[in-house]
Design a protein around this motif. Structure first.
Motif, PDB file in Angstrom:
ATOM      1  N   GLY A 278       0.825  -1.196   0.000  1.00 21.43           N
ATOM      2  CA  GLY A 278       0.000   0.000   0.000  1.00 21.43           C
ATOM      3  C   GLY A 278       0.862   1.250   0.000  1.00 21.43           C
ATOM      4  O   GLY A 278       0.584   2.219  -0.711  1.00 21.43           O
ATOM      5  N   LEU A 279       1.931   1.224   0.818  1.00 23.42           N
ATOM      6  CA  LEU A 279       2.857   2.352   0.851  1.00 23.42           C
ATOM      7  C   LEU A 279       3.554   2.536  -0.496  1.00 23.42           C
ATOM      8  O   LEU A 279       3.678   3.667  -1.002  1.00 23.42           O
ATOM      9  N   LEU A 280       4.008   1.452  -1.095  1.00 18.46           N
ATOM     10  CA  LEU A 280       4.690   1.549  -2.388  1.00 18.46           C
ATOM     11  C   LEU A 280       3.766   2.089  -3.469  1.00 18.46           C
ATOM     12  O   LEU A 280       4.180   2.887  -4.317  1.00 18.46           O
ATOM     13  N   ASP A 281       2.506   1.658  -3.459  1.00 18.49           N
ATOM     14  CA  ASP A 281       1.562   2.180  -4.445  1.00 18.49           C
ATOM     15  C   ASP A 281       1.298   3.668  -4.224  1.00 18.49           C
ATOM     16  O   ASP A 281       1.167   4.435  -5.172  1.00 18.49           O
ATOM     17  N   ALA A 282       1.207   4.064  -2.958  1.00 22.32           N
ATOM     18  CA  ALA A 282       0.989   5.483  -2.657  1.00 22.32           C
ATOM     19  C   ALA A 282       2.167   6.333  -3.128  1.00 22.32           C
ATOM     20  O   ALA A 282       1.994   7.500  -3.500  1.00 22.32           O
ATOM     21  N   LEU A 283       3.356   5.739  -3.148  1.00 17.91           N
ATOM     22  CA  LEU A 283       4.545   6.460  -3.602  1.00 17.91           C
ATOM     23  C   LEU A 283       4.769   6.330  -5.106  1.00 17.91           C
ATOM     24  O   LEU A 283       5.742   6.883  -5.638  1.00 17.91           O
ATOM     25  N   GLY A 284       3.889   5.592  -5.792  1.00 22.01           N
ATOM     26  CA  GLY A 284       3.979   5.485  -7.250  1.00 22.01           C
ATOM     27  C   GLY A 284       4.987   4.477  -7.748  1.00 22.01           C
ATOM     28  O   GLY A 284       5.795   4.776  -8.635  1.00 22.01           O
ATOM     29  N   GLN A 285       4.941   3.245  -7.212  1.00 19.83           N
ATOM     30  CA  GLN A 285       5.934   2.243  -7.606  1.00 19.83           C
ATOM     31  C   GLN A 285       5.819   1.832  -9.065  1.00 19.83           C
ATOM     32  O   GLN A 285       6.775   1.310  -9.644  1.00 19.83           O
ATOM     33  N   ASP A 286       4.651   2.057  -9.685  1.00 19.99           N
ATOM     34  CA  ASP A 286       4.496   1.668 -11.088  1.00 19.99           C
ATOM     35  C   ASP A 286       5.467   2.397 -12.006  1.00 19.99           C
ATOM     36  O   ASP A 286       5.763   1.929 -13.112  1.00 19.99           O
ATOM     37  N   ALA A 287       5.958   3.543 -11.564  1.00 16.24           N
ATOM     38  CA  ALA A 287       6.885   4.321 -12.400  1.00 16.24           C
ATOM     39  C   ALA A 287       8.325   3.841 -12.262  1.00 16.24           C
ATOM     40  O   ALA A 287       9.202   4.301 -13.000  1.00 16.24           O
ATOM     41  N   LEU A 288       8.584   2.938 -11.353  1.00 13.67           N
ATOM     42  CA  LEU A 288       9.947   2.464 -11.118  1.00 13.67           C
ATOM     43  C   LEU A 288      10.311   1.357 -12.095  1.00 13.67           C
ATOM     44  O   LEU A 288       9.449   0.704 -12.682  1.00 13.67           O
ATOM     45  N   SER A 289      11.600   1.124 -12.239  1.00 12.43           N
ATOM     46  CA  SER A 289      12.071   0.062 -13.131  1.00 12.43           C
ATOM     47  C   SER A 289      11.763  -1.297 -12.531  1.00 12.43           C
ATOM     48  O   SER A 289      11.532  -1.440 -11.314  1.00 12.43           O
ATOM     49  N   ALA A 290      11.778  -2.325 -13.396  1.00 14.32           N
ATOM     50  CA  ALA A 290      11.479  -3.676 -12.925  1.00 14.32           C
ATOM     51  C   ALA A 290      12.479  -4.141 -11.873  1.00 14.32           C
ATOM     52  O   ALA A 290      12.116  -4.787 -10.888  1.00 14.32           O
ATOM     53  N   GLY A 291      13.752  -3.797 -12.068  1.00 14.96           N
ATOM     54  CA  GLY A 291      14.767  -4.207 -11.102  1.00 14.96           C
ATOM     55  C   GLY A 291      14.535  -3.618  -9.730  1.00 14.96           C
ATOM     56  O   GLY A 291      14.658  -4.314  -8.709  1.00 14.96           O
TER      57      GLY A 291
END
Length: 393
Positions: free
Chosen positions: A304-317
């Protein structure tokens, strides 16, 4: 004199199996939150129901090995037995439920909505908190969904005294055959009447799913306590069953056969005496109950925290690294819960442990109680999406 089967003990293969399967349960619950959903790599990652079934069988086995003879002979206090079983489960369950409610409620007050609102329907919460969701009672979906296993197992725990009084009159082989036929018959009946096989019935039928598998574990325990098999032979049988189980899962579920192989593995682990007790393995196994109760909360908070911080924009690694941190963090959270709350509370709830004259006996009782407590997983595949998202239009 004929050699007698060894008593089960801490720090051996039974404990190692509990931790290994507990770790696989966490992996199962985290499977959809990875950058590439793990079931896309191999369908075995969607077979978490077999892990649940393992712990149901194992709970029947361990409890029957510890209490079976005394319960069958009427030498154990039913009131004390029921108290031990209920107090081992309920306080920890209520605290974790309260933590999850506080997280979700706090997020709602802050204007952060769940990404899967149906899993946090407040009307579903009472049945789950009261642990009645496995008995056909409306509600209990979502939230800390794996607790349906506790709901079903409580019924099995309370029935065990009467199960032992009936089964202990029969020859061990007859009990094993009867329990096996019962599981097969229950599977046919569940498929015909409820539309699902016995080994993956949904949580509202949890007790119908758990009871035949619990009895299978009880049957293995009675056989294991009465029939001596040389440790090397038992170990070879257990290793062979484990290899066969892994081989089967590489090609398909083969669920009923897998249940049988898991039962053989559990029996074999109990038939091999613990010659060198491992304190590390003992502590890891004792943590398995906390792993079961807390891993969903860990998953909810972290992703939930990662989604709130926008993890979708991060690289796969980077996302794989963050997923790995969350996975490891679930074990850390379980250890904190185990040693900061669960263990002290269990000590406090058992007053006899504070009395010097009975301390050793009570400590042994607590170890037996914790050996018998086991985790489980949700009845069906549950999407691992993050629970808390940023507000959306």
């Amino acid at each position: 004199m004929k050699p007698r089967p060894p008593r089960i003990a801490r720090g051996g293969w039974l404990d190692a199996l509990r931790f290994i399967v507990g770790a696989l349960i966490i992996l199962y619950h985290f499977r959809e939150a990875s950058p590439v959903p793990l079931p896309q790599l191999h369908p075995v990652f969607d077979r978490g129901y077999l892990l649940t079934d393992f712990f149901i069988i194992d709970s029947g086995y361990v409890l029957a090995r510890i209490y079976g003879d005394r319960l069958a002979a009427g030498q154990a206090s039913l009131r004390a037995y029921a108290r031990q079983r209920l107090l081992r489960v309920i306080p920890a369950h209520l605290v974790v439920s309260l933590i999850l409610v506080a997280i979700v409620g706090g997020a709602a007050l802050a204007g952060v909505a769940p990404s899967n609102p149906r899993w946090f329907d407040w009307s579903q919460l009472p049945a789950q908190v009261l642990l009645v969701q496995a008995y056909g009672v409306p509600g209990g979906q979502g939230w800390n969904a794996p607790t349906w296993t506790l709901s079903a197992l409580i019924g099995c725990y309370l029935l065990l005294p009467w199960i032992c009084r009936v089964l202990w009159r029969w020859p061990p082989v007859a009990i094993v055959i009867g329990a096996t036929l019962l599981v097969i018959g229950a599977d046919v009946a569940a498929t015909l009447w409820l539309g699902d096989p016995i080994y993956r019935l949904p949580m509202r039928y949890g007790v119908l799913r758990a009871l035949p598998l619990f009895l299978l574990g009880v049957a293995a325990a009675f056989y294991g306590s009465r029939v001596y098999v040389p440790p090397r032979r038992a170990g070879a049988i257990g290793v062979g069953a484990a290899v066969a189980l892994v081989g089967l899962q590489a090609f398909g579920a083969f669920s009923l056969l897998s249940l049988g192989l898991m039962t053989v593995i559990i029996w074999a682990a109990g038939a091999v005496p613990v010659l060198r007790r491992s304190r590390l393995v003992e502590h890891l196994a004792l943590m398995s109950f906390a792993m079961f109760l807390t891993n969903e909360v860990s998953r909810i908070v972290w992703f939930g925290l990662l989604d709130a911080l926008g993890q979708d924009a991060l690289s796969a690694g980077v996302r794989w690294a963050l997923w790995s941190i969350g996975f490891i963090g679930a074990f850390v959270a379980a250890a904190v819960f185990r040693y900061a709350f669960d263990r002290p509370v269990q000590t406090w709830l058992n007053p006899s442990r504070r009395a010097g004259s009975t301390r050793r006996s009570a400590a042994a009782t607590e170890r037996a109680m914790e050996l018998a407590a086991g985790p489980g997983v949700a009845a069906a595949a549950r999407p691992g999406q993050a629970v808390i998202d940023p507000p959306r239009a």
